[in-house]
Write a protein that holds these residues in place. Structure first.
Motif, PDB file in Angstrom:
ATOM      1  N   UNK A 176      28.743  39.979  38.274  1.00 31.49           N
ATOM      2  CA  UNK A 176      30.167  39.697  38.430  1.00 31.49           C
ATOM      3  C   UNK A 176      30.581  38.509  37.561  1.00 31.49           C
ATOM      4  N   UNK A 177      29.595  37.677  37.210  1.00 29.20           N
ATOM      5  CA  UNK A 177      29.931  36.508  36.403  1.00 29.20           C
ATOM      6  C   UNK A 177      30.435  36.933  35.023  1.00 29.20           C
TER       7      UNK A 177
ATOM      8  N   UNK B  69      29.844  43.279  47.631  1.00 31.16           N
ATOM      9  CA  UNK B  69      28.681  43.398  46.753  1.00 31.16           C
ATOM     10  C   UNK B  69      28.672  42.316  45.677  1.00 31.16           C
TER      11      UNK B  69
ATOM     12  N   UNK C  19      33.168  49.288  44.751  1.00 34.41           N
ATOM     13  CA  UNK C  19      32.784  48.825  43.420  1.00 34.41           C
ATOM     14  C   UNK C  19      31.511  48.005  43.520  1.00 34.41           C
ATOM     15  N   UNK C  20      30.597  48.319  42.646  1.00 43.38           N
ATOM     16  CA  UNK C  20      29.352  47.552  42.616  1.00 43.38           C
ATOM     17  C   UNK C  20      29.158  46.981  41.218  1.00 43.38           C
ATOM     18  N   UNK C  21      29.071  45.687  41.212  1.00 48.66           N
ATOM     19  CA  UNK C  21      29.081  44.980  39.924  1.00 48.66           C
ATOM     20  C   UNK C  21      27.765  44.215  39.807  1.00 48.66           C
TER      21      UNK C  21
ATOM     22  N   UNK D  41      34.337  39.726  36.605  1.00 49.24           N
ATOM     23  CA  UNK D  41      34.612  39.852  38.034  1.00 49.24           C
ATOM     24  C   UNK D  41      35.889  40.646  38.235  1.00 49.24           C
ATOM     25  N   UNK D  42      35.759  41.944  37.988  1.00 48.98           N
ATOM     26  CA  UNK D  42      36.936  42.809  38.059  1.00 48.98           C
ATOM     27  C   UNK D  42      37.061  43.371  39.482  1.00 48.98           C
TER      28      UNK D  42
ATOM     29  N   UNK E 223      27.594  50.227  55.949  1.00 52.94           N
ATOM     30  CA  UNK E 223      27.998  49.559  54.711  1.00 52.94           C
ATOM     31  C   UNK E 223      26.889  48.623  54.249  1.00 52.94           C
TER      32      UNK E 223
ATOM     33  N   UNK F  40      34.362  40.169  45.143  1.00 54.66           N
ATOM     34  CA  UNK F  40      34.744  40.934  46.347  1.00 54.66           C
ATOM     35  C   UNK F  40      34.739  40.036  47.578  1.00 54.66           C
TER      36      UNK F  40
ATOM     37  N   UNK G 230      25.249  49.255  50.808  1.00 55.04           N
ATOM     38  CA  UNK G 230      25.423  48.247  49.763  1.00 55.04           C
ATOM     39  C   UNK G 230      24.073  47.745  49.290  1.00 55.04           C
ATOM     40  N   UNK G 231      23.223  47.544  50.255  1.00 53.04           N
ATOM     41  CA  UNK G 231      21.899  47.060  49.869  1.00 53.04           C
ATOM     42  C   UNK G 231      21.174  48.109  49.037  1.00 53.04           C
TER      43      UNK G 231
ATOM     44  N   UNK H 104      22.608  48.611  45.469  1.00 56.10           N
ATOM     45  CA  UNK H 104      22.246  47.478  44.611  1.00 56.10           C
ATOM     46  C   UNK H 104      20.791  47.602  44.156  1.00 56.10           C
TER      47      UNK H 104
END
Lengths: 433, 606
Positions: free
Chosen positions: B135-136, A256, B130-132, B139-140, B97, A260, B101-102, B105
């Motif tokens: 991430x910038x 995502x 995990x959905x971030x 980015x965990x 998935x 990842x 995921x889509x 989001x």
């Protein structure tokens, strides 16, 4: 009595002087921060970029390589922020707070150039466009004027785990100059033999589709950059089919976000990474996998005219039309525009592969990369770069992609491909009208 | 040193006056300066606290709107069935998935678009999906986040939105974060199926208030544990200060506008606003000294005050110097006067007071002089009348002797001689009875002398001869009566006691501007100190004796005139009478005072 009078006058004088002093102070403050867009030539040149390990590092390197004295301030901003700030700033017409140099992804460039034609400064006179790969010039120019100085190539390759592939019974030759169909076939085999997924994809990012269609010289829009070209777009249809085939083959590890995605191959979960060459440093970051990776040319669409070379990402520098533009353009021209030696350092120190053709003969380009089992990776990429079909990305790449991503989900759920593309076309046309 | 003391003593008036003035000017200026600074400080602090209270309210609103967004987002995520479903799924196919995921989001995008400020949104499932959203920003990885204390704490407080501070470190890519966390629970079972994180970088949180801060005017955000989680003063972030928290709490609970505190080694004005929803305090620390120094330029005020003091002192110096100088000059003149010259009037100059004083003094001096003059005049008048009385006392012996001589001459039938003697006596008497200060010509005086000599020779024989030698150009000059005659008489009766005969010479001549008369005898001579003792015998023609002559001349003409007697034993005596050259009748030529200046004034005569 005389003195009382004196004191009174003195006190009055004191308060008057104090008031004046205070007034002077405050007026100082007021005039201190006025910093208009059309002012004098500034002492400082600012540049916006987003990746400290990549494009910012490249700018730092260029700053060191630049022989003249230049006060260059490089500001890190997330790419989304840069896009947003540029849009906000340029659409308001006020150039206040804008940088002199900004890095823009090639696929977004046209939307800026066309929306704000006067905001950018043509820099074609500061370097020779013939020295750069032709596919980089189309998205960075407008109406015959060159606005962008190509930075990195987004030339793609198929990074693969030699050990997994070997385990499944494939060698590098088996991966060289293949079609996506073949790739899927291999993927199934790998999944079956090793239990590893073949690829990691973010369902929200159809980058892999773009890689596929550009290899066949196609894009979401036609050559004019505006006409939506989805329905009856054979390469796109093929790409959709390939995408679905991959998902259905169940060798896709969903991710995502970027971290990842990185984690997917760093952890050894996936066998291949079809991606722009800029992913190489991230792969190399996992030192335990040294010698286990190699790069093959990107697979092609099974179509007439399709090549085993494509592009993903890649960005170029632009100079905004504000005071300091000449300085900024000179700086870019003298470094990214013409300095061969600098390009060697750029490849070695930063791992950034430019599209400056004269640099390809340099030593650094020929160097063998130990991580990739002694493969001369840079030289290979340079070679593939020349084959990348040039397309006009146009204005609406990401807007169309959002529509396609939604339709892709429908397609995955069983919607007919013709309907999918027709619906996407209709949506895009109405949205972008 | 002594000079200095002396200078101070002579200038003591000035010194005293000046010192008092200077001290009072400085005192007033210092007081005014201080009160000005204090007043402006107070006014400023007052204004500052009002403005900052408003600012704090605005900051508070920002935070509240943020916390509202967080709460709103939390509710949305919690209520979102899709998210819940996806977070609880395990071992999905690529297709599932991809789809989930889509979808997640998409759902998160919708929820997140309501979330302003540069906050991120992360959803973490118990299945480590995990959905971030950004991430910038952060980015965990799922594992790192899952095992982090903030997740544990969230798990312990599943019903609360916790705002947790995460210090910079590898975990956060070197950025400080404030993470709002909430456990996602199934409403029916209270099972935790995932976690929602809304991290905001400290840098972005700072933007809520950074615009309001300036040097010396800082804002801290503290959480309920006293930890400073955000501040424009970078150095303070991450520190824990219970004391500050206590003060902030106290200020907030008591509704105080502001409090003065001493923290981080400095004095501050503290304003605070609590954010109960976030369990935070926004603390505004104003470095009074710095801020005031920036706005109220104390140095300038002090400099202006000093300039005013110097100016005032200078003016005071000049003015008081002028005042005391004229007084001092007056004093000096007056004290010098006693030493040297009593007649010189003082200089009437300087200030008004000094002028008046000098004028009065001069007036008094004049009066005094007039008085003295009158006194002298009266004295002289008295003396004159005394002399006149003496002059009029024709010695009866003289008359008796003369008349006796005449009687004998008549008896001896020396008619001619008797007549001569009477003729000589008559003008002699006539002359003696006039005014003391009347003058006669030299010629008349010579005649008088001759008459007197004739009478004496008639009486006593001719052993003593008298010669007169008069310069012809002197005959018309005047001289007082009875000036020469007493000396001739004196010589007749006293110079020839041993020697029975001899000469008496009378010489009158002009010497420069003086008329000099000399009576020279060839008699016995005498010692000078014996002159007064001879006075006892009063065989005089008139009451005027030798001694009176000198006195009278000086009274009439001044000190450079008078009588000088020189004598040698057995050789004789010489009397020198010095007189002015008087052309006219003496009425016009006498002097009125002991000054050398001849004074022409009719009032002197009587």
């Amino acid at each position: 009595m005389n003195f009382a009078h004196w004191k009174k006058t003195g006190l009055l004088l004191l308060s008057v002087v104090t008031l004046l002093a205070l007034a002077a102070c405050s007026s100082d403050d007021a005039s201190g921060s006025s910093d208009g867009g059309n002012g004098e030539e500034p002492d400082k040149i600012t540049a916006w970029a987003w990746d400290p390990n990549f494009n910012i590092a490249a700018l730092e390197l260029a700053k060191d390589a630049y022989e003249e004295d230049l006060d260059l301030e490089i500001i890190e901003n997330a790419q989304d922020d840069i896009v947003q700030k540029l849009n906000t700033g340029l659409s308001s017409g006020s150039m206040k707070g804008m940088p002199n140099i900004v890095l823009i992804e090639d696929q977004r460039a046209q939307s800026f150039l066309q929306s704000y034609p006067d905001a950018f400064y043509p820099i074609g006179d500061y370097f020779s466009t013939d020295d750069f790969a032709p596919y980089k010039l189309a998205p960075t120019s407008l109406d015959g004027k060159q606005y962008g100085l190509p930075f990195d190539t987004g030339v793609t390759g198929l990074f693969f785990r030699t050990d997994y592939l070997e385990e499944a019974g494939y060698s590098k030759e088996d991966l060289t100059d293949i079609t996506w169909e073949k790739y899927i076939e291999i993927g199934k085999e790998v999944k079956a033999k090793t239990g590893k997924d073949m690829i990691s994809l973010d369902p929200n990012d159809l980058g892999i589709l773009r890689v596929m269609i550009q290899s066949a010289g196609s894009w979401y829009v036609e050559d004019d950059g505006k006409t939506v070209n989805l329905v009856d777009n054979e390469p796109l249809k093929k790409a959709f089919e390939n995408y679905k085939a991959m998902i259905e083959a169940d060798f896709v590890k969903a991710n995502s976000d970027w971290s990842q995605f990185i984690a997917a191959f760093n952890s050894g979960d996936v066998a291949t990474v079809p991606s722009g060459n800029w992913i190489a440093p991230s792969i190399e970051a996992e030192e335990s996998q040294a010698g286990k990776w190699e790069v093959a040319p990107i697979p092609r669409l099974n179509l007439e005219g399709a090549v085993n070379a494509s592009n993903q990402g890649g960005s170029s520098f632009y100079v905004l039309n504000i005071p300091g533009k000449e300085k900024a353009a000179e700086f870019l021209g003298a470094t990214f525009g013409s300095n061969e030696a600098f390009y060697q350092d750029l490849v070695l120190d930063v791992g950034a592969l430019g599209t400056y053709a004269p640099a390809a003969d340099g030593e650094a380009y020929q160097a063998e990369n130990d991580y990739f089992s002694g493969q001369p990776v840079i030289a290979d990429f340079s070679e593939w770069t020349e084959e990348i079909p040039s397309v006009n990305y146009g204005l609406h790449t990401y807007a169309i992609e959002d529509i396609l991503a939604a339709e892709m989900q429908n397609y995955l759920k069983g919607k007919d491909i013709e309907d999918v593309l027709a619906d996407a076309q209709a949506q895009a046309e109405s949205q972008l009208k | 040193m002594k000079n200095l003391m002396n200078t101070i003593r002579t200038n003591s008036l000035f010194v005293k006056m000046f010192l008092v003035m200077v001290i009072s000017i400085i005192a007033v200026t210092v007081l005014i300066t201080f009160s000005t600074i204090r007043m402006s400080n107070n006014l400023f602090m007052e204004t500052f606290s009002i403005t900052n209270t408003k600012v704090l309210n605005q900051i508070k609103q920002q935070f509240e709107s943020f916390s509202y967004s967080v709460a709103f987002t939390t509710i949305n995520v919690q209520d979102n069935g899709t998210i819940k479903r996806l977070l609880t799924k395990e071992n999905v196919s690529s297709l599932e998935a991809s789809n989930s995921f889509y979808t997640i989001k998409e759902q998160m995008d919708r929820i997140f678009s309501n979330n302003p400020n540069d906050a991120n949104m992360i959803v973490l499932g118990k299945n480590k999906q995990l959905f971030n959203m950004k991430y910038i920003n952060w980015s965990v990885s799922a594992d790192a986040l899952f095992d982090h204390p903030i997740t544990k704490k969230t798990n312990d407080h599943p019903d609360e939105i916790l705002y947790q501070f995460v210090a910079e470190g590898e975990f956060t890519n070197g950025r400080r974060m404030i993470v709002a966390t909430k456990a996602l629970t199934e409403s029916s079972t209270d099972n935790v199926y995932g976690y929602l994180y809304i991290p905001i970088r400290e840098k972005d949180l700072r933007e809520f208030y950074e615009g309001y801060t300036s040097e010396g005017n800082s804002v801290l955000v503290m959480n309920g544990d006293g930890q400073i989680i955000s501040s424009n003063q970078q150095g303070l972030i991450g520190k824990t200060d219970q004391e500050l928290l206590a003060v902030a709490k106290e200020t907030d609970e008591n509704g105080l506008e502001y409090q003065d505190v001493h923290v981080f080694g400095k004095d501050y004005m503290l304003l605070t606003s609590s954010l109960p929803a976030l369990d935070m305090y926004v603390v505004n620390l104003v470095d009074k000294e710095l801020v005031i120094n920036n706005l109220v330029d104390r140095k300038e005020i002090v400099l202006i005050s000093i300039a005013i003091v110097l100016l005032a002192v200078g003016i005071v110096f000049i003015i008081s110097r002028r005042m005391t100088n004229s007084l001092q000059r007056l004093v000096k003149q007056i004290s010098d006067m006693a030493k040297y010259d009593f007649n010189k009037p003082v200089d009437e100059s300087g200030g008004y007071e000094a002028k008046k004083l000098a004028h009065a003094f001069n007036y008094m001096l004049n009066e005094l002089q007039d008085h003295v003059r009158n006194l002298l005049k009266a004295q002289r008048k008295q003396r004159k009348s005394e002399l006149e009385a003496l002059q009029h006392q024709i010695n009866p012996h003289f008359l008796y002797n003369t008349l006796t001589s005449v009687k004998f001459l008549v008896k001896e039938n020396k008619k001619e001689e008797a007549l001569e003697t009477i003729d000589a006596l008559i003008p002699l008497l006539q002359n003696a009875l006039g005014n003391v200060d009347e003058t006669i010509t030299v010629e008349q005086e010579v005649t008088n002398i001759k008459n007197y000599v004739l009478i004496n020779q008639t009486r006593y024989g001719e052993q003593i001869k008298v010669n007169t030698l008069i310069a012809p150009d002197c005959l018309h000059f005047h001289l007082p009566k009875l000036v020469i005659q007493p000396f001739i008489e004196n010589a007749f009766f006293h110079a020839f006691t041993e020697k029975k005969q001899g000469y008496i010479q009378v010489l009158i001549a002009r010497r420069e501007e003086q008329l000099v008369c000399e009576v020279v005898d060839t008699g016995d001579g005498m010692r000078i100190d014996q002159i007064p003792s001879r006075k006892g015998k009063r065989q005089l023609f008139s009451g005027i004796g030798v001694r009176n002559v000198h006195e009278r001349i000086q009274l009439l003409f001044g000190k450079e005139y008078g009588v000088e007697v020189t004598s040698q034993l057995n050789k004789g005596t010489k009397v020198k009478i010095v007189l002015p050259l008087l052309e006219e009748d003496a009425k016009e030529n006498t002097i009125s005072n002991n000054n050398t200046k001849p004074r022409v004034s009719g009032e002197e005569n009587f």
